[in-house]
Design an enzyme around this catalytic site. Structure first.
Site, PDB file in Angstrom:
ATOM      1  N   ASP A  57      35.426   1.364 -14.562  1.00  0.00           N
ATOM      2  CA  ASP A  57      34.840   0.601 -15.674  1.00  0.00           C
ATOM      3  C   ASP A  57      35.770   0.602 -16.878  1.00  0.00           C
ATOM      4  O   ASP A  57      36.251   1.657 -17.301  1.00  0.00           O
ATOM      5  CB  ASP A  57      33.507   1.234 -16.102  1.00  0.00           C
ATOM      6  CG  ASP A  57      32.426   1.053 -15.057  1.00  0.00           C
ATOM      7  OD1 ASP A  57      32.229  -0.079 -14.609  1.00  0.00           O
ATOM      8  OD2 ASP A  57      31.783   2.073 -14.695  1.00  0.00           O
ATOM      9  N   ASP A 179      29.749  -4.494  -9.102  1.00  0.00           N
ATOM     10  CA  ASP A 179      28.793  -3.812  -9.982  1.00  0.00           C
ATOM     11  C   ASP A 179      28.007  -4.717 -10.943  1.00  0.00           C
ATOM     12  O   ASP A 179      26.937  -4.330 -11.371  1.00  0.00           O
ATOM     13  CB  ASP A 179      29.532  -2.711 -10.770  1.00  0.00           C
ATOM     14  CG  ASP A 179      28.585  -1.659 -11.344  1.00  0.00           C
ATOM     15  OD1 ASP A 179      27.455  -1.553 -10.834  1.00  0.00           O
ATOM     16  OD2 ASP A 179      28.958  -0.947 -12.292  1.00  0.00           O
ATOM     17  N   HIS A 425      31.547  -5.559 -17.544  1.00  0.00           N
ATOM     18  CA  HIS A 425      30.088  -5.552 -17.336  1.00  0.00           C
ATOM     19  C   HIS A 425      29.353  -4.404 -18.031  1.00  0.00           C
ATOM     20  O   HIS A 425      28.156  -4.239 -17.809  1.00  0.00           O
ATOM     21  CB  HIS A 425      29.765  -5.603 -15.836  1.00  0.00           C
ATOM     22  CG  HIS A 425      30.380  -4.498 -15.033  1.00  0.00           C
ATOM     23  ND1 HIS A 425      31.612  -4.625 -14.430  1.00  0.00           N
ATOM     24  CD2 HIS A 425      29.956  -3.259 -14.745  1.00  0.00           C
ATOM     25  CE1 HIS A 425      31.897  -3.501 -13.785  1.00  0.00           C
ATOM     26  NE2 HIS A 425      30.908  -2.657 -13.976  1.00  0.00           N
TER      27      HIS A 425
HETATM   28 ZN   LIG Z   1      30.748  -0.702 -13.322  1.00  0.00          ZN
END
Ligand SMILES: [Zn+2]
Ligand SMILES: *[C@@H]1O[C@H](CO)[C@@H](O)[C@H](O)[C@H]1NC(C)=O
Ligand SMILES: *[C@@H]1O[C@H](CO)[C@@H](O)[C@H](O)[C@H]1NC(C)=O
Length: 993
Positions: A57, A179, A425
């Site tokens: 991420d 995701d 995200h």
């Molecule tokens: Zn993620």
């Protein structure tokens, strides 16, 4: 010996070098990437593609930097630099192992830090298909709240970086959105246009997944657009277990599952049991899929920091499982990648089911609908949208300066990097921890600062006629009606830059000091109509606002040139009394086209009349109580950063002792200021010449002293019969039909009547009736919206929750700023009219709302005559306007002195009898003083020439109408655009004068 011979010699030497390096591994030839490097499946077996991957991420619980370096491990054990180090180490001596990497924001950073010998090892791994880039955007962008311009920008940044670094072998063929919290049809369309062969994702509604695993339709052909362009279908696969390994087979240092213990002398020897368990899982998964090929995701969040642990155990798993083939086992395991899996499926003679709607909203269980994040962190979402607009202007200015060989201040990459990261995200979604949100804001702010330096360079270069340098250019925060240069000077120049390739008229509002009357002169020195109007009380009281301005000066900047600017002069009016408009007690405001009537008793809008037709309506702010809960079971889910879950199905009235209203009339703009209570207020506005109503709202600090989280909506109700149907945009582009409590693809059970009917809105939401009336609302940032009753629209503008919803972020979404709950200001445009006119206004106004002009200030005591002798008052960097239905989506500088240009048809099929038609745009002579010597069409990502694109062909259950092949239609410099089509070109420009 000619130049050619020298070049050939160099090539031969290079080839020898590569062959020499790889001589230790004779089984694999160098420069052999792509599908031909894929492991072959075994006929008659269940072929198990093991995909080693890490999900990194770009900020969530930790900041991007903290994740990259591995800092603050007490929050989360994760260090991306070590992951890539370790994976490269483990791949280099094991030719059969493969790995995929996704997020270029991290990879490019790592690459910059490597020495030549590491780089050449990595190049070799990439060339052999052992390290494969998948997705390849700057981040894995969100699909609900990211604007299409930003999706294209962030994907292109990664894809072009990959091509520059590795060439064709670095080109990702697969989109990997494992995701993000729901999936958009427009995103799939954009991926198809970028030339991807397939899309993989993890999250889809729990009922949809049940249906698909039962019917073996986890894989499909997604028809992602209504446009007649020929490449909008995309093979789409849903992962079986999100993106996690099979339960019990997580071999990372962060996991506690049993390793494979294969020493028969050990009392813990477990090979037989482990292999049996694994193959049982493969059997179960194979039963849910259409073919005998399956893909297993072997990795998770920030895995492979010590890659040996994963690889060593998988090596054994593969070895012992395949050894059973001699005893009749039907399973064949090997290291693979999503692209090799896709190619294997493509080779099977299977006809795939099709899909035309999208994957919103996403319910992970019957009470967890991921529709809160459509609105979470509304101020951050707005900052991103504004920065997106600024970035486009900035890229245009940078291209203009580059063309002229001018030097500039400011680093464009800082802004591109920040905007790339913001599409992640957990960024634009607002689902990150508070300290990360603050870091994101800082990154973006630094980008904005760099862009402003470029803007300043642009003006300094383009406006100066002789040798007198331009005085200092200043910028200000117009979103809070605060502007130091215009408030503290009574004479100044306003530069208005228009980034559209159209000539436009725009109203400009600038805060000014009290006590002086101003007049505004146009670029020729003529006095223009202007108006001074009080700033709403709630705006003056915005926390953090440092301003003494009590009114704004309004004027219409007319005929702003395409990609160009005009300078306006503000001077004190020598005589007269204060011209600021006095409040009145009227119950309506109007211009020649629109009037808005408010109810004397309630203070709310009671009707809007457009071109003589009156629509009775009521617009009001209401709130839902956020559900509290400990998330211990489905029915105890709390409303939080991801999840929207209201207490009860009807929103509640605002605490208010009646809405107070004040009316201001004037020639240019008329306003009604509404105050509900100390934390909700709104200005209703109509400008001369416009057909829409502007609603400028201020919401917050949302009170939570009563221990109840609150989610605030603006709701407009009419008596239109909309038959439970409404429409929302996808990423600001195409429009999707929504039907209350209905999902097109699967039987749906109503468990959350409000939250499960919320959809993402990035530009427009509307309802219409069967006799052609339409009511549309445009938004200035992403928001959740719905139509829960006929003739009604609601948009969630702000939310403040007191409980975490237990999807990992570990904090309640309770935003504070300046020592109090966050206050948010925003705009809705309300359009009423017939269907066709409404769609036309929707398309042009949504671009207007996004592409607001860039405004800067130069305090100056020079008279108009003095100024105009030294500086240009008007400048335009392209030679003419483009057709009304065409948007110049991109103009930016590429490495090597080339330019990337994208042209977009902004209408969809059937939206307007004229504007929806195919349009031709000529590029000839577009750049004054330059000629275009080559224009090579590329795929949407700008990383591959269109002529080289060779996407896989699929058998779809309902085949596509074949459109004529586009390549034949390219007649540079004339570009043909079909509805919704975007075409991208790399241009070479040569100076002619
Ligand atoms: Zn993620
Ligand atoms: C390059 O970097 C790698 C990894 O940090 C290191 O092991 C290697 O010794 C370096 N090579 C040279 C030539 O400096
Ligand atoms: C991609 O990289 C290759 C190799 O460097 C280069 O020849 C090609 O022009 C690049 N493609 C594009 C579209 O820029």
């Amino acid at each position: 010996m000619g130049i050619n011979t020298v070049l050939k010699l160099v090539c031969v030497i290079l080839m020898v070098e590569i062959i020499h390096q790889s001589s230790a591994r004779p089984s694999i030839r160098a420069d052999n990437c792509g599908y031909q490097t894929c492991p072959l499946e075994k006929e008659g077996f269940i072929n198990v593609h093991l995909v080693a991957h890490t999900h990194d991420d770009a900020g969530w619980l930790k900041t991007v930097d903290q994740y990259y370096y591995g800092a603050r491990s007490q929050i989360q054990e994760a260090g991306v630099q070590y992951i890539i180090d370790s994976v490269v180490d483990e791949l280099k001596d094991h030719p059969d192992r493969r790995f995929i990497y996704v997020e270029m924001a991290f990879f490019s950073r790592w690459w910059e830090e490597q020495n030549e010998s590491t780089k050449s090892i990595v190049r070799e791994l990439v060339n052999q298909g052992r390290l494969e880039f998948i997705n390849g955007g700057w981040c894995m962008n969100d699909e609900a709240t990211a604007y299409y311009v930003d999706i294209i920008d962030q994907m292109s940044l990664g894809l072009i970086t990959l091509n520059d670094t590795f060439g064709e072998c670095g080109r990702p063929r697969i989109a990997w959105q494992i995701d993000p919290f729901g999936h958009s049809r427009e995103q799939a369309n954009l991926f198809a246009e970028m030339g991807y062969d397939g899309l993989f994702f993890g999250r889809l509604d729990h009922e949809d997944k049940r249906e698909r695993t039962t019917k073996k339709t986890m894989e499909m052909i997604w028809k992602a657009s209504n446009s007649p362009v020929n490449q909008s279908s995309l093979f789409t696969a849903v992962n079986y277990n999100l993106y996690q390994p099979p339960p019990g087979f997580c071999f990372d240092i962060y996991c506690n599952d049993e390793p494979i213990i294969d020493d028969p002398k050990s009392k813990d020897y477990n090979v037989e049991q482990r292999v049996t368990d694994f193959l049982n899982y493969c059997e179960e998964q194979a039963n849910a899929y259409a073919t005998d090929s399956i893909l297993l995701t072997m990795g998770s969040d920030f895995h492979y920091q010590d890659a040996n642990v994963w690889f060593k155990n998988m090596d054994k798993l593969i070895k012992y499982a395949n050894a059973r083939q001699t005893e009749g086992s039907r399973f064949n395991l090997f290291y693979s990648t999503p692209s090799c899996y896709t190619k294997a499926l493509n080779d099977h003679a299977v006809t795939w089911p099709t899909k035309t709607d999208d994957f919103f909203p996403y319910g992970s269980d019957s009470h967890a609908y991921w529709t809160g994040y459509f609105t979470s962190r509304p101020a951050s979402k707005y900052m991103i949208r504004q920065a997106s607009n600024l970035l486009q202007s900035c890229k245009q200015m940078d291209a203009t300066l580059a063309r002229q060989g001018a030097t500039k201040a400011g680093d464009l990459f800082t802004m591109k990097d920040a905007m790339g990261i913001m599409q992640h995200h957990d960024a634009v979604t607002g689902t990150e921890k508070q300290h990360v949100a603050e870091d994101y804001a800082l990154l973006l702010h630094k980008g904005v600062e760099e862009c402003r330096k470029i803007q300043t360079s642009y003006y300094e270069k383009e406006l100066v006629l002789g040798n007198t340098p331009l005085p200092k250019v200043s910028y200000c925060q117009l979103n809070i009606s605060q502007c130091e240069p215009s408030e503290t000077n009574n004479q100044f120049v306003i530069n208005v830059y228009n980034s559209m390739a159209l000539e436009v008229d725009r109203y400009i509002r600038v805060p000014v000091a009290s006590g002086t009357n101003f007049r505004v002169l146009d670029t020729l020195g003529n006095t223009m109509p202007s108006q001074s109007i009080p700033i709403a009380e709630s705006v003056k009281a915005l926390p953090g606002r440092v301003s003494t301005a009590t009114r704004e000066l309004v004027f219409l900047a007319r005929q702003l040139p395409p990609l160009g600017s005009k300078s306006y002069f503000v001077q004190p009016e020598p005589s007269g009394e204060d011209e600021t408009i006095e409040p009145e007690n009227k119950s309506s405001i109007s211009n020649e086209k629109v009037s808005v009537e408010i109810d004397d008793v309630t203070g709310l809008i009671k009707s809007v009349t457009v071109n003589g037709k009156t629509t009775p309506l009521k617009q009001e702010f209401l709130w839902y109580a956020s559900k509290s809960g400990d998330n211990s079971e489905a029915d105890k889910r709390a409303s939080g950063a991801y999840i929207f879950r209201p207490e009860g199905n009807d929103p509640l009235a605002m605490p208010s002792s009646g809405v107070r209203t004040t009316t201001y009339s004037g020639d240019l703009v008329q306003e009604i200021h509404q105050v509900y209570n100390p934390w909700v207020s709104q200005t209703i506005r109509v400008y001369k010449g416009q057909e829409h109503v502007e609603l400028d709202w201020v919401v917050g600090p949302i009170p939570v002293e009563d221990g109840i989280g609150k989610e605030i909506i603006s709701r407009i109700s009419t008596d239109m019969v909309s038959k439970e149907t409404f429409y929302t945009d996808a990423n600001g582009r195409q429009t999707l039909e929504r039907v209350l409590d209905v999902r097109e693809s699967y039987p749906y059970t109503v468990t959350e009547p409000v939250a499960a009917n919320y959809y993402p809105v990035n530009s427009h939401i509307f309802v219409k009736d069967s006799i052609g009336n339409q009511m549309t609302v445009l938004v200035d940032r992403p928001q959740g919206g719905s139509s829960l009753h006929d003739g009604e629209l609601e948009l969630m503008v702000h939310r403040r929750c007191l409980y975490d919803d237990a999807f990992g972020v570990g904090e309640a979404l309770n935003e504070m700023a300046y020592g109090t709950g966050l206050v948010v200001r925003g705009t809705h445009f309300l359009i009423l009219g017939d269907e066709t006119n409404s769609m036309k206004l929707t398309r042009s106004l949504s671009h207007e709302l996004y592409k607001q002009p860039q405004i800067s200030f130069i305090p100056s005591t020079l008279s108009y005559q003095e100024w105009s002798a030294l500086y240009k008052t008007e400048y335009q960097s392209i030679s003419r306007t483009l057709p009304n239905n065409v948007n110049l989506l991109t103009l930016e500088t590429l490495a090597g002195g080339k330019y990337l240009i994208r042209l977009e048809h902004i209408y969809d099929v059937g939206e307007d009898p004229i504007l929806s038609q195919t349009v031709t745009v000529s590029l000839e002579g577009l750049f004054p003083g330059f000629t275009i010597t080559s224009a090579e069409e590329t795929m949407l990502g700008g990383n591959q020439f269109k002529k080289d694109s060779n996407r896989l062909i699929w058998n779809a259950a309902s085949p596509e109408r074949k459109a004529g092949h586009q390549m034949g239609e390219v007649r540079i410099p004339a570009v043909l655009l079909k509805p919704m089509e975007i075409r991208s070109f790399i241009l070479t420009l040569v100076r002619i004068i």
